[in-house]
Design a protein around this motif. Structure first.
Motif, PDB file in Angstrom:
ATOM      1  N   UNK A   1      36.417  33.272  45.071  1.00 47.43           N
ATOM      2  CA  UNK A   1      37.729  33.174  45.725  1.00 47.43           C
ATOM      3  C   UNK A   1      38.661  34.279  45.230  1.00 47.43           C
ATOM      4  N   UNK A   2      38.589  34.593  43.938  1.00 44.20           N
ATOM      5  CA  UNK A   2      39.498  35.591  43.361  1.00 44.20           C
ATOM      6  C   UNK A   2      39.205  36.997  43.882  1.00 44.20           C
ATOM      7  N   UNK A   3      37.940  37.318  44.141  1.00 46.68           N
ATOM      8  CA  UNK A   3      37.570  38.694  44.505  1.00 46.68           C
ATOM      9  C   UNK A   3      37.362  38.878  46.004  1.00 46.68           C
ATOM     10  N   UNK A   4      37.739  37.892  46.766  1.00 41.28           N
ATOM     11  CA  UNK A   4      37.453  37.894  48.203  1.00 41.28           C
ATOM     12  C   UNK A   4      37.960  39.133  48.930  1.00 41.28           C
ATOM     13  N   UNK A   5      39.071  39.709  48.507  1.00 49.07           N
ATOM     14  CA  UNK A   5      39.671  40.858  49.198  1.00 49.07           C
ATOM     15  C   UNK A   5      39.196  42.209  48.661  1.00 49.07           C
ATOM     16  N   UNK A   6      38.352  42.188  47.657  1.00 51.09           N
ATOM     17  CA  UNK A   6      37.819  43.435  47.124  1.00 51.09           C
ATOM     18  C   UNK A   6      36.753  44.012  48.075  1.00 51.09           C
ATOM     19  N   UNK A   7      36.493  45.317  47.986  1.00 50.63           N
ATOM     20  CA  UNK A   7      35.389  45.909  48.754  1.00 50.63           C
ATOM     21  C   UNK A   7      34.064  45.256  48.349  1.00 50.63           C
TER      22      UNK A   7
ATOM     23  N   UNK B   1      46.368  39.470  43.068  1.00 52.87           N
ATOM     24  CA  UNK B   1      45.723  40.752  43.314  1.00 52.87           C
ATOM     25  C   UNK B   1      46.270  41.483  44.513  1.00 52.87           C
ATOM     26  N   UNK B   2      46.729  40.756  45.509  1.00 48.50           N
ATOM     27  CA  UNK B   2      47.336  41.398  46.679  1.00 48.50           C
ATOM     28  C   UNK B   2      48.604  42.154  46.306  1.00 48.50           C
ATOM     29  N   UNK B   3      49.264  41.635  45.271  1.00 49.16           N
ATOM     30  CA  UNK B   3      50.515  42.260  44.816  1.00 49.16           C
ATOM     31  C   UNK B   3      50.288  43.269  43.691  1.00 49.16           C
ATOM     32  N   UNK B   4      49.308  42.955  42.845  1.00 49.49           N
ATOM     33  CA  UNK B   4      49.070  43.785  41.662  1.00 49.49           C
ATOM     34  C   UNK B   4      47.569  43.823  41.394  1.00 49.49           C
ATOM     35  N   UNK B   5      46.893  44.770  42.023  1.00 54.66           N
ATOM     36  CA  UNK B   5      45.440  44.879  41.921  1.00 54.66           C
ATOM     37  C   UNK B   5      44.999  45.094  40.472  1.00 54.66           C
ATOM     38  N   UNK B   6      45.742  45.883  39.740  1.00 54.54           N
ATOM     39  CA  UNK B   6      45.368  46.194  38.360  1.00 54.54           C
ATOM     40  C   UNK B   6      45.417  44.953  37.476  1.00 54.54           C
ATOM     41  N   UNK B   7      46.413  44.100  37.709  1.00 54.19           N
ATOM     42  CA  UNK B   7      46.546  42.878  36.908  1.00 54.19           C
ATOM     43  C   UNK B   7      45.370  41.939  37.158  1.00 54.19           C
ATOM     44  N   UNK B   8      44.989  41.801  38.409  1.00 52.14           N
ATOM     45  CA  UNK B   8      43.844  40.941  38.720  1.00 52.14           C
ATOM     46  C   UNK B   8      42.577  41.496  38.076  1.00 52.14           C
ATOM     47  N   UNK B   9      42.358  42.787  38.186  1.00 58.47           N
ATOM     48  CA  UNK B   9      41.145  43.389  37.602  1.00 58.47           C
ATOM     49  C   UNK B   9      41.135  43.223  36.077  1.00 58.47           C
ATOM     50  N   UNK B  10      42.302  43.341  35.471  1.00 56.75           N
ATOM     51  CA  UNK B  10      42.397  43.143  34.025  1.00 56.75           C
ATOM     52  C   UNK B  10      41.996  41.721  33.654  1.00 56.75           C
TER      53      UNK B  10
END
Length: 375
Positions: free
Chosen positions: A358-364, A333-342
């Protein structure tokens, strides 16, 4: 044996025969039933019986019957003999592990010590008294034992008594916990790195012994030495690493080695089947190696294997695997936010909550809450 850290005393002698207090001349006839052997006195706080047995097996050819090197006769049969019956289970476990590496049955005796008689004084510390004397043990093996002990002693000089108490709790070494039985000297990672760099040119046999050690810091040191060696001999180190995953058995050992050895190796490789073989392993640490190795692929903008492995490991029930998968997805997600959200939009409802957190830790915060509500 006397070269090994933790061994207090050794004594040559004759054991398990039928003649009381024999002389060497009597034993030499092979008519006494005795075996020439070494009594080893060791400090269990410094070295385990398991490690001593594994080192012993490195010193012999376990398939030879009544012979080692140029010596032959029933007095030269190989064996491990215990005084404490509780030690039998340890000996048996090591024996079975070694046997798994051979098709033919091992020719090494296992039995209680029935009797032991000290050999004549001129046999004690024979090679010290006779440096040019014959011994079937190679100079390389003796150097391995010496270097291994030197590394442990170096690590012990860096030990912190408080860390020695804290680390076993931190790495869950209690009965039934994931690190059950692991032992700690009490050395922090930066100091282990210093020792590893000092011994980065040691031979593979030393690294192998380190990875078989009961001491966590020894195994870590062996892995950090492999990281140093990887720079000069990539193929050999990767092959060695994959053959010794048994010693990579805690999360820090995986995380400090897998991306920098296996992951780095796979960056320019199209065949990554090994990751999927590891992901299918019954051993949790090998599954963690599979997914954490992809950290180096992610850093090189290669995300496909992380995503595929995350889907394969989605139902992992151990929190260490859930954290590892979530961590790698976060890195994607740090590299490709759209891919992680998908990925999350498809899988968030079936992801274990620890993995998702753990996966969404950097999201708002509001986005994190949205995904948690959907899980």
């Amino acid at each position: 044996m006397s070269l090994i850290d933790g061994v207090i005393d050794t004594e040559g002698g004759y054991a398990n025969g039928v003649v009381a207090d024999p002389t060497y001349k009597q034993v030499y006839t092979d008519q006494t039933g005795h075996v020439e052997c070494v009594k080893v006195v060791y400090d269990r706080d410094l070295i385990s019986l398991e490690t001593l047995c594994r080192l012993y097996f490195r010193s012999i050819d376990p398939l030879l019957v009544n012979r080692q090197g140029g010596d032959s006769g029933t007095r030269y049969r190989t064996g491990i003999y215990w005084i404490n019956e509780a030690d039998k289970a340890v000996v048996d476990q090591v024996y079975e592990d070694v046997q798994a590496g051979y098709e033919s049955p091992l020719a090494v005796e296992r039995s209680p010590l029935k009797c032991f008689y000290s050999a004549e004084e001129y046999h004690q510390n024979y090679l010290i008294k006779n440096p040019e004397g014959y011994c079937h043990l190679s100079a390389g093996l003796m150097k391995t034992a010496y270097t291994y002990s030197q590394i442990i002693r170096q690590l012990r000089t860096c030990a912190d008594e408080e860390k020695k108490i804290v680390l076993p709790r931190f790495f869950k070494t209690g009965k039934g916990e994931y690190g059950e039985g692991d032992r700690f000297i009490g050395v922090i990672v930066p100091n282990v790195r210093k020792v590893a760099k000092a011994y980065k040119h040691c031979p593979p046999d030393v690294v192998e012994v380190l990875l078989e050690s009961e001491w966590h810091e020894c195994r870590l040191c062996g892995l950090l030495i492999l990281r140093e060696k990887y720079k000069a001999d990539t193929e050999t180190v990767v092959e060695f690493y994959l053959k010794h995953t048994r010693g990579i058995n805690n999360w820090d050992l995986v995380d400090l080695s897998a991306p920098y050895i296996l992951g780095a190796y796979l960056v320019d490789k199209t065949d990554r089947k090994i990751l999927y073989d590891l992901a299918a392993s019954p051993v949790m640490w090998e599954r963690r190696i599979a997914v954490v190795s992809t950290l180096m692929l992610i850093r090189n903008n290669q995300f496909d294997d992380t995503v595929r492995l995350s889907e394969i490991l989605l139902s992992s029930d151990h929190d260490l695997m859930q954290k590892a998968v979530g961590w790698m997805l976060r890195e994607v997600g740090k590299k490709d936010d759209a891919l992680l959200r998908k990925f999350l939009d498809i899988h968030c409802q079936e992801m274990p909550r620890t993995m998702l957190r753990y996966a969404i830790e950097k999201f708002p915060p509001d986005v994190r809450q949205e995904y948690m509500n959907r899980s």
